[in-house]
Design an enzyme around this catalytic site. Structure first.
Site, mmCIF file in Angstrom:
data_model
loop_
_atom_site.group_PDB
_atom_site.id
_atom_site.type_symbol
_atom_site.label_atom_id
_atom_site.label_comp_id
_atom_site.label_asym_id
_atom_site.label_seq_id
_atom_site.Cartn_x
_atom_site.Cartn_y
_atom_site.Cartn_z
ATOM 1 N N LYS A 162 0.820 -1.218 0.000
ATOM 2 C CA LYS A 162 0.000 0.000 0.000
ATOM 3 C C LYS A 162 0.852 1.266 0.000
ATOM 4 C CE LYS A 162 -4.170 -2.172 1.339
ATOM 5 N NZ LYS A 162 -3.719 -3.548 1.631
HETATM 6 C C1 LIG Z 1 -4.322 -4.695 1.111
HETATM 7 C C2 LIG Z 1 -3.514 -5.936 1.012
HETATM 8 C C3 LIG Z 1 -3.850 -6.979 0.112
HETATM 9 C C4 LIG Z 1 -5.091 -6.916 -0.756
HETATM 10 O O1 LIG Z 1 -4.963 -5.969 -1.780
HETATM 11 P P1 LIG Z 1 -6.260 -5.465 -2.591
HETATM 12 O O2 LIG Z 1 -5.791 -4.348 -3.438
HETATM 13 O O3 LIG Z 1 -7.246 -5.018 -1.534
HETATM 14 O O4 LIG Z 1 -6.768 -6.616 -3.379
HETATM 15 C C5 LIG Z 1 -3.005 -8.075 0.028
HETATM 16 N N1 LIG Z 1 -1.907 -8.169 0.812
HETATM 17 C C6 LIG Z 1 -1.560 -7.208 1.688
HETATM 18 C C7 LIG Z 1 -0.353 -7.402 2.524
HETATM 19 C C8 LIG Z 1 -2.341 -6.049 1.816
HETATM 20 O O5 LIG Z 1 -1.985 -5.095 2.698
#
Ligand SMILES: *Cc1c(COP(=O)(O)O)cnc(C)c1O
Length: 457
Positions: free
Chosen positions: A110
């Site tokens: 993120k």
């Molecule tokens: C948010 C997240 C996901 C999922 O990603 P999306 O974009 O919501 O599909 C997978 N792995 C981690 C570590 C995350 O923080």
């Protein structure tokens, strides 16, 4: 070319990138998508990540941001990563490629989008001479990435709600140990869904929304998808040999990450198929297996950032599958919300199957993957990345498979230790996380109490 954006539900005016950035959700309840798509991407050809990223994203922002400013915003965003390549790639002994998206300040993918968003908000709000209050709910990774990206920014206050006692300690501390005058953490005595409902209610209260200048940076914000498109080009160009195409396996929750891959493919990235990997919350596995979805209860798992039933960004794919017909998108999603079930037409199911596949792993299977990969290669995987590696190992494909590794193993040390006996160390910048002081308010599970905290933030 200047790209405008319209809503997936077709009943909102087209707007420019800068407005999409600050608006988030369209007024008709839809998600913004570009009206045209760039049809090519630049070549990596030995360039660094930030310079490449600015070129890939330029068509999406042109007309809203000055080129020089954009280049320095992108360079600053990725200078916060602790790996010189920003997004390095590696290969496991069985040939599966790993795209390491977790070298940012809060150790999850993120950061790739959020570090950029923080700086783009700053730029745009300074230009307009206005301020906003970002309010978000988090079960862990989004909140810490957002706080890290927005702390200390002059034109933004940020309030993040988390469910009291229900996030991991690393995740909570990454939020609550940040000391900045514009950051407020609220631990709500309720569940993640309670927190999310409160945020929705605040956005639904027009007066409150205007009084505090509410803004959102949740995963439906187009700018987050855009930032993620970059690493699909970056990694696929580095892995694909001449004329080769790849299968990309993505651990998925809200469908924001893998949808960015879909955008990259549209722009010509050498990708054949996408594999959506889930934990026991496998509603997407159903969708990609037979074109139908039934909402169930969210069950906790070892990969909490994927503990989701309704993936909000799926609406962008449904919009594409329905040929951009906003009225049909709206009707379908209404039915889904009302009846908890939808089924796509036969012709659409066939098309979905050509490009997409779904796999899901139980917690037990996830721990087995972490243990096996460690034994074979010495590589420690976090449980989210492990779900995707497990999905890749289960499939047979003529294409090389690459996996989006979304979190650093030290972010989920308990699962890694259970599987391997090894407790991964936090990187140097976070080594003293457990000694830092925490700052947060505890609030009852009550909307008015939380609104009062947001107002006074
Ligand atoms: C948010 C997240 C996901 C999922 O990603 P999306 O974009 O919501 O599909 C997978 N792995 C981690 C570590 C995350 O923080």
């Amino acid at each position: 070319m200047t790209i405008s954006y319209h809503s997936t539900r077709g009943r909102a005016p087209s707007i420019a990138f800068a407005d999409v950035l600050l608006t988030g959700l369209a007024p008709d309840g839809g998600l913004y998508v570009p009206e045209q798509w760039p049809t090519s991407a630049p070549a990596v050809a030995g360039r660094g990540y930030a310079a490449f990223a600015a070129d890939v994203m330029w068509p999406f922002v042109e007309g809203s941001v000055e080129r020089d400013a954009f280049e320095s915003i992108v360079a600053d965003a990725y200078a916060t990563f602790d790996h010189p390549e920003v997004v390095p790639v590696s290969t496991l002994p069985d040939g599966i490629g790993l795209v390491e998206l977790f070298h940012g300040p809060t150790l999850a993918f993120k950061d790739v989008a959020m570090q950029l968003l923080g700086r783009l908000f700053d730029y745009e709000l300074a230009k307009r001479g206005s301020t906003v209050t970002i309010v978000g709910a988090t079960s862990g990774d989004t909140g810490s990435a957002a706080i890290e990206a927005f702390r200390g920014r002059a034109n933004v206050r940020i309030v993040i709600l988390h469910p009291h006692g229900r996030t991991s300690e690393v995740q909570r501390r990454q939020m609550t140990t940040v000391v900045a005058p514009n950051v407020r953490n609220v631990a709500v005595e309720g569940t993640f869904d309670d927190c999310q409902d409160m945020v929705k209610a605040m956005f639904g209260d027009e007066q409150f929304r205007q009084d505090v200048g509410l803004a959102a940076v949740n995963s439906i914000n187009w700018a987050r998808v855009m930032a993620q498109v970059v690493y699909y080009h970056w990694a696929s160009q580095r892995f694909a040999e001449r004329d080769e195409t790849l299968d990309v396996v993505v651990p998925t929750g809200n469908f924001g990450n893998v949808f960015a891959g879909r955008v990259a493919k549209r722009m010509g990235a050498p990708i054949d198929r996408f594999v959506v990997a889930s934990n026991r919350n496998d509603i997407l596995t159903q969708f990609f297996a037979d074109g139908a979805m039934t909402i169930g209860e969210v069950e906790p798992s070892l990969s909490p950032s994927m503990d989701i039933q309704v993936s909000s960004n799926l609406e962008r794919l449904i919009h594409e599958l329905l040929g951009g017909d906003g009225a049909q998108v709206e009707a379908l999603l209404r039915t889904f919300r009302a009846e908890g079930h939808i089924r796509m037409d036969e012709s659409i199911r066939t098309r979905v199957g050509e490009l997409w596949a779904g796999e899901s792993l139980s917690d037990e299977q996830t721990l087995e993957v972490i243990a096996d990969v460690y034994q074979e290669s010495g590589v420690l995987l976090d449980p989210h990345s492990a779900v995707a590696v497990g999905a890749a190992r289960r499939r047979s494909s003529a294409n090389r498979q690459i996996v989006m590794a979304t979190a650093h193993p030290a972010k989920f040390p308990d699962a890694v230790e259970t599987a391997t006996g090894i407790r991964p160390d936090l990187p140097p910048g976070l080594a003293d996380l457990f000694e830092r002081d925490e700052h947060y308010d505890v609030a009852p599970n009550d909307l008015d109490a939380v609104k009062a905290l947001v107002k006074s933030a």
